[in-house]
Enzyme design. Structure first.
Site, PDB file in Angstrom:
ATOM      1  N   GLY A 188      -3.476 -33.826  10.832  1.00 40.32           N
ATOM      2  CA  GLY A 188      -2.629 -32.840  10.155  1.00 40.32           C
ATOM      3  C   GLY A 188      -3.488 -31.732   9.556  1.00 40.32           C
ATOM      4  CG  ASP A 229       3.128 -37.620  17.833  1.00 42.42           C
ATOM      5  OD1 ASP A 229       2.866 -38.147  16.728  1.00 42.42           O
ATOM      6  OD2 ASP A 229       4.280 -37.564  18.298  1.00 42.42           O
ATOM      7  CB  VAL A 230      -1.064 -39.415  14.042  1.00 44.45           C
ATOM      8  CG1 VAL A 230      -2.151 -38.383  13.855  1.00 44.45           C
ATOM      9  CG2 VAL A 230       0.153 -39.130  13.169  1.00 44.45           C
ATOM     10  CE1 TYR A 248       5.732 -37.721   2.262  1.00 44.97           C
ATOM     11  CE2 TYR A 248       6.076 -38.083  -0.090  1.00 44.97           C
ATOM     12  CZ  TYR A 248       5.340 -37.533   0.939  1.00 44.97           C
ATOM     13  OH  TYR A 248       4.196 -36.816   0.651  1.00 44.97           O
ATOM     14  NE  ARG A 279       2.119 -26.724   9.073  1.00 47.28           N
ATOM     15  CZ  ARG A 279       3.224 -27.071   8.424  1.00 47.28           C
ATOM     16  NH1 ARG A 279       3.421 -26.642   7.200  1.00 47.28           N
ATOM     17  NH2 ARG A 279       4.144 -27.825   8.983  1.00 47.28           N
ATOM     18  CB  SER A 338       2.871 -39.244  -2.111  1.00 42.75           C
ATOM     19  OG  SER A 338       3.731 -38.469  -2.920  1.00 42.75           O
ATOM     20  CB  ALA A 360       6.045 -43.878   4.524  1.00 42.65           C
ATOM     21  CE  LYS A 361       2.584 -39.604   2.021  1.00 43.08           C
ATOM     22  NZ  LYS A 361       1.533 -39.426   3.056  1.00 43.08           N
TER      23      LYS A 361
HETATM   24  P1  NAP Z   1       1.978 -29.861   5.463  1.00 43.52           P
HETATM   25  O1  NAP Z   1       1.559 -28.542   4.912  1.00 43.52           O
HETATM   26  O2  NAP Z   1       3.393 -30.055   5.882  1.00 43.52           O
HETATM   27  O3  NAP Z   1       0.996 -30.252   6.665  1.00 43.52           O
HETATM   28  C1  NAP Z   1       1.145 -31.436   7.375  1.00 43.52           C
HETATM   29  C2  NAP Z   1       0.458 -31.311   8.720  1.00 43.52           C
HETATM   30  O4  NAP Z   1       0.648 -32.549   9.447  1.00 43.52           O
HETATM   31  C3  NAP Z   1       1.063 -30.186   9.587  1.00 43.52           C
HETATM   32  O5  NAP Z   1       0.048 -29.397  10.151  1.00 43.52           O
HETATM   33  C4  NAP Z   1       1.835 -30.967  10.634  1.00 43.52           C
HETATM   34  O6  NAP Z   1       1.930 -30.327  11.893  1.00 43.52           O
HETATM   35  C5  NAP Z   1       0.977 -32.220  10.777  1.00 43.52           C
HETATM   36  N1  NAP Z   1       1.692 -33.288  11.443  1.00 43.52           N
HETATM   37  C6  NAP Z   1       2.979 -33.671  11.239  1.00 43.52           C
HETATM   38  N2  NAP Z   1       3.313 -34.672  12.086  1.00 43.52           N
HETATM   39  C7  NAP Z   1       2.213 -34.925  12.826  1.00 43.52           C
HETATM   40  C8  NAP Z   1       1.949 -35.846  13.875  1.00 43.52           C
HETATM   41  N3  NAP Z   1       2.882 -36.707  14.318  1.00 43.52           N
HETATM   42  N4  NAP Z   1       0.710 -35.855  14.432  1.00 43.52           N
HETATM   43  C9  NAP Z   1      -0.225 -34.979  14.008  1.00 43.52           C
HETATM   44  N5  NAP Z   1      -0.030 -34.084  13.021  1.00 43.52           N
HETATM   45  C10 NAP Z   1       1.179 -34.058  12.437  1.00 43.52           C
HETATM   46  O7  NAP Z   1       1.709 -31.038   4.419  1.00 43.52           O
HETATM   47  P2  NAP Z   1       0.760 -31.135   3.120  1.00 43.52           P
HETATM   48  O8  NAP Z   1       1.567 -30.751   1.944  1.00 43.52           O
HETATM   49  O9  NAP Z   1      -0.546 -30.460   3.371  1.00 43.52           O
HETATM   50  O10 NAP Z   1       0.575 -32.720   3.040  1.00 43.52           O
HETATM   51  C11 NAP Z   1      -0.511 -33.399   3.656  1.00 43.52           C
HETATM   52  C12 NAP Z   1      -0.428 -34.871   3.318  1.00 43.52           C
HETATM   53  O11 NAP Z   1      -0.427 -35.047   1.899  1.00 43.52           O
HETATM   54  C13 NAP Z   1       0.846 -35.549   3.827  1.00 43.52           C
HETATM   55  O12 NAP Z   1       0.582 -36.867   4.229  1.00 43.52           O
HETATM   56  C14 NAP Z   1       1.731 -35.534   2.601  1.00 43.52           C
HETATM   57  O13 NAP Z   1       2.727 -36.538   2.672  1.00 43.52           O
HETATM   58  C15 NAP Z   1       0.724 -35.770   1.509  1.00 43.52           C
HETATM   59  N6  NAP Z   1       1.153 -35.313   0.181  1.00 43.52           N
HETATM   60  C16 NAP Z   1       1.473 -34.001  -0.057  1.00 43.52           C
HETATM   61  C17 NAP Z   1       1.868 -33.615  -1.349  1.00 43.52           C
HETATM   62  C18 NAP Z   1       2.226 -32.199  -1.676  1.00 43.52           C
HETATM   63  O14 NAP Z   1       2.644 -31.959  -2.840  1.00 43.52           O
HETATM   64  N7  NAP Z   1       2.076 -31.220  -0.790  1.00 43.52           N
HETATM   65  C19 NAP Z   1       1.960 -34.565  -2.356  1.00 43.52           C
HETATM   66  C20 NAP Z   1       1.648 -35.887  -2.068  1.00 43.52           C
HETATM   67  C21 NAP Z   1       1.243 -36.254  -0.793  1.00 43.52           C
HETATM   68  P3  NAP Z   1       3.158 -29.329  12.204  1.00 43.52           P
HETATM   69  O15 NAP Z   1       2.946 -28.162  11.334  1.00 43.52           O
HETATM   70  O16 NAP Z   1       3.015 -29.030  13.659  1.00 43.52           O
HETATM   71  O17 NAP Z   1       4.410 -30.095  11.882  1.00 43.52           O
END
Ligand code: NAP
Length: 252
Positions: free
Chosen positions: A12, A62-63, A153, A15, A141, A156-157
């Site tokens: 992932g 795709d993971v 979610y 971004r 998370s 899963a977390k």
């Molecule tokens: P994000 O901006 O939505 O980025 C997630 C990335 O994962 C995207 O590039 C997405 O690709 C990719 N992805 C989704 N499904 C995938 C798959 N099957 N195989 C490979 N790549 C895949 O998310 P983020 O906010 O940076 O979050 C990153 C991680 O931190 C996640 O696990 C999230 O649950 C966790 N997290 C985030 C927050 C928060 O506040 N942001 C808080 C707690 C935990 P596409 O763009 O092509 O879909």
């Protein structure tokens, strides 16, 4: 100071937190495979790292797909060397209150977060145990403690925390640590999507979130990346099976 040129995979990584982590590990001196669904998106992060003088490649996979994961990890080993650092960061949300949550909402979230972390870790640990050194960090998370609209979610977390502790127990004797980082509110496209879902302007959403965070600001992807840098570092070998909340205040 640059660390040994080990090879890291960040899933992932196109971004958000993944991209910041890929950039940070590259700045630490690691060769980074940026993995994401679309190879072109992953390559953009890799190109930015290369432009800054780092080493990176973009990989499309795709993971949640076992064959794609196996092929991706083989490709990384062939092009960069054995991956001994893995950051299970790829994530999706399919928020809905329980009575509206579809099976597809449930399965998609389980597939990416849990099955994805399982498949990636299983493939990468082959290289880590062979090298006698490894670091696995999975993104949990604060939602693991329960969050309205996120039964899938949250489950899963929370599941990733048990997964992490088990990997720590099984892989410790091979010099491999496993830890989870559990962010609170981090400013990314994911939280922007949540604001859209609840119909709140993102700036107002962030302001409201900041008021309930002890350090009084939303988290940044770089806050999480810095913690992952430590957990994937050379000096963290006695820290394993832990869940580190990166939330601007206490959670447990
Ligand atoms: P994000 O901006 O939505 O980025 C997630 C990335 O994962 C995207 O590039 C997405 O690709 C990719 N992805 C989704 N499904 C995938 C798959 N099957 N195989 C490979 N790549 C895949 O998310 P983020 O906010 O940076 O979050 C990153 C991680 O931190 C996640 O696990 C999230 O649950 C966790 N997290 C985030 C927050 C928060 O506040 N942001 C808080 C707690 C935990 P596409 O763009 O092509 O879909």
């Amino acid at each position: 100071m640059s660390l040994p040129a080990r090879v890291a995979i960040v899933t992932g990584g196109a971004r958000g937190i993944g991209a910041a982590t890929a950039r940070r590990l590259a700045a630490d001196g690691r060769a980074v495979a940026v993995l994401d669904l679309a190879e072109a998106d992953a390559q953009k992060t890799a190109d930015a790292i290369t432009a800054d003088g780092g080493t990176a490649i973009g990989v499309g996979a795709d993971v949640s797909d076992a064959d794609q994961v196996a092929a991706a990890v083989d490709l990384v080993a062939e092009r960069l060397g054995p991956p001994t650092i893995l950051v299970n960061n790829a994530g999706v949300i399919r928020d809905n209150l329980l009575f509206r949550m579809t099976e597809s909402d449930w399965d998609t979230v389980m597939g990416v977060h849990l099955r994805g972390a399982f498949l990636m870790s299983r493939a990468a640990q082959t290289h880590m145990t062979a090298e006698g050194w490894g670091r696995i960090v999975s993104l949990s998370s604060s939602s693991a403690q329960g969050n309205r609209g996120q039964a899938n979610y949250s489950a899963a977390k929370a599941g990733l925390q048990g997964f992490t502790k088990t990997l720590a127990i099984e892989l410790g004797k091979f010099g491999v640590t496993a830890n989870a980082v559990a962010p609170g509110f981090i400013e990314t496209d994911m939280t922007r999507a949540t604001a859209e879902r609840v119909g709140v302007d993102f700036e107002d959403f962030k302001k409201a979130a900041a008021e309930s965070i002890p350090v009084r600001r939303p988290g940044r992807p770089e806050d999480v990346a810095a913690t992952i840098s430590f957990l994937t570092g050379e000096e963290s070998g006695f820290v394993s099976g832990q869940v580190i909340y990166v939330a601007g205040g206490p959670l447990d």
